[in-house]
Design an enzyme around this catalytic site. Structure first.
Site, mmCIF file in Angstrom:
data_model
loop_
_atom_site.group_PDB
_atom_site.id
_atom_site.type_symbol
_atom_site.label_atom_id
_atom_site.label_comp_id
_atom_site.label_asym_id
_atom_site.label_seq_id
_atom_site.Cartn_x
_atom_site.Cartn_y
_atom_site.Cartn_z
ATOM 1 N N HIS A 5 67.717 37.170 10.723
ATOM 2 C CA HIS A 5 66.992 38.432 10.881
ATOM 3 C C HIS A 5 67.696 39.541 10.105
ATOM 4 O O HIS A 5 67.190 40.014 9.101
ATOM 5 C CB HIS A 5 66.848 38.782 12.364
ATOM 6 C CG HIS A 5 66.144 40.066 12.614
ATOM 7 N ND1 HIS A 5 66.675 41.053 13.413
ATOM 8 C CD2 HIS A 5 64.965 40.550 12.163
ATOM 9 C CE1 HIS A 5 65.838 42.087 13.447
ATOM 10 N NE2 HIS A 5 64.803 41.810 12.698
ATOM 11 N N CYS B 224 72.220 40.837 18.743
ATOM 12 C CA CYS B 224 71.797 42.075 18.084
ATOM 13 C C CYS B 224 70.333 42.399 18.367
ATOM 14 O O CYS B 224 69.995 43.519 18.724
ATOM 15 C CB CYS B 224 72.019 41.987 16.582
ATOM 16 S SG CYS B 224 73.751 41.837 16.117
ATOM 17 N N HIS B 225 69.447 41.409 18.209
ATOM 18 C CA HIS B 225 68.019 41.668 18.380
ATOM 19 C C HIS B 225 67.312 40.596 19.192
ATOM 20 O O HIS B 225 66.088 40.566 19.239
ATOM 21 C CB HIS B 225 67.347 41.846 17.006
ATOM 22 C CG HIS B 225 67.951 42.969 16.226
ATOM 23 N ND1 HIS B 225 68.855 42.763 15.222
ATOM 24 C CD2 HIS B 225 67.795 44.313 16.335
ATOM 25 C CE1 HIS B 225 69.241 43.934 14.738
ATOM 26 N NE2 HIS B 225 68.609 44.889 15.390
ATOM 27 N N GLY B 226 68.062 39.671 19.790
ATOM 28 C CA GLY B 226 67.484 38.727 20.733
ATOM 29 C C GLY B 226 66.851 37.473 20.162
ATOM 30 O O GLY B 226 65.958 36.913 20.782
#
Length: 184
Positions: free
Chosen positions: A124, A148-150
């Site tokens: 990502h 960080c963003h799952g």
């Protein structure tokens, strides 16, 4: 006295001119090479970069279910020995149901299906996922979890949930013996 200009060979002027043309073109060619060679050679990788272009990892101490972190080209590298249950879970997932369809066999080497080698960089935004060390969160699918963003990856390093667009990258590698892999 006789006129020497009238008796001179008329081809002498042509030969001198040809020699001057060849000499001028040769000098220009050598000058051009002298300018171009440094420009091209400065783009070659330095010795420290060439030294980091491949890494050998000893995998003999990795037990089933364990993973190690190594460094390859200044990025984390995850090497995991899969258990029979993890292999079965990865093989039970239909590849066409995945966002980035790949089977476990496509991500491992023949004869070493239990050894998964991936870059430890989330696809990502480049964070380092958790799950390679003992006690780290492995995510909903038992593989890796990017805090960080799952993004959630399964045991084969394939993206299953979250914003990451593709699976964890499998670098070029080969087994140079039963216990050592060379990455790069």
């Amino acid at each position: 006295m006789a006129d020497t200009t009238a008796t001179a060979n008329p081809e002498d002027g042509v030969r001198r001119r040809d020699f001057l043309d060849i000499a001028a073109v040769s000098a220009a060619g050598i000058g051009g090479l002298a300018v171009v060679y440094p420009l091209v050679s400065q783009m070659a990788p330095s010795k420290d970069v060439l030294a980091a272009s491949s890494t050998e990892v000893d995998v003999s101490a990795i037990e089933p279910g364990q993973a190690i972190k190594a460094v390859f080209r200044k990025q984390p590298l995850f090497v995991k020995r899969l258990t029979a249950a993890e292999i079965a879970a990865a093989n039970a997932t239909p590849a066409d149901s995945l966002r980035d369809p790949q089977t476990l066999a496509e991500r491992t080497k023949e004869g070493h299906e239990d050894m998964l080698v991936t870059m430890g960089v989330c696809t990502h935004l480049g964070c380092v996922p958790l799950g390679a060390a003992e006690g780290e969160v492995k995510g909903e699918y038992g593989g890796y979890f990017c805090p960080c963003h799952g993004s959630h990856y399964d045991t084969a390093g394939r993206i299953r949930k979250g914003p990451a667009p593709t699976n964890l990258e499998v670098p070029e590698y080969e087994f140079i013996s039963d216990t050592v892999i060379q990455v790069g």
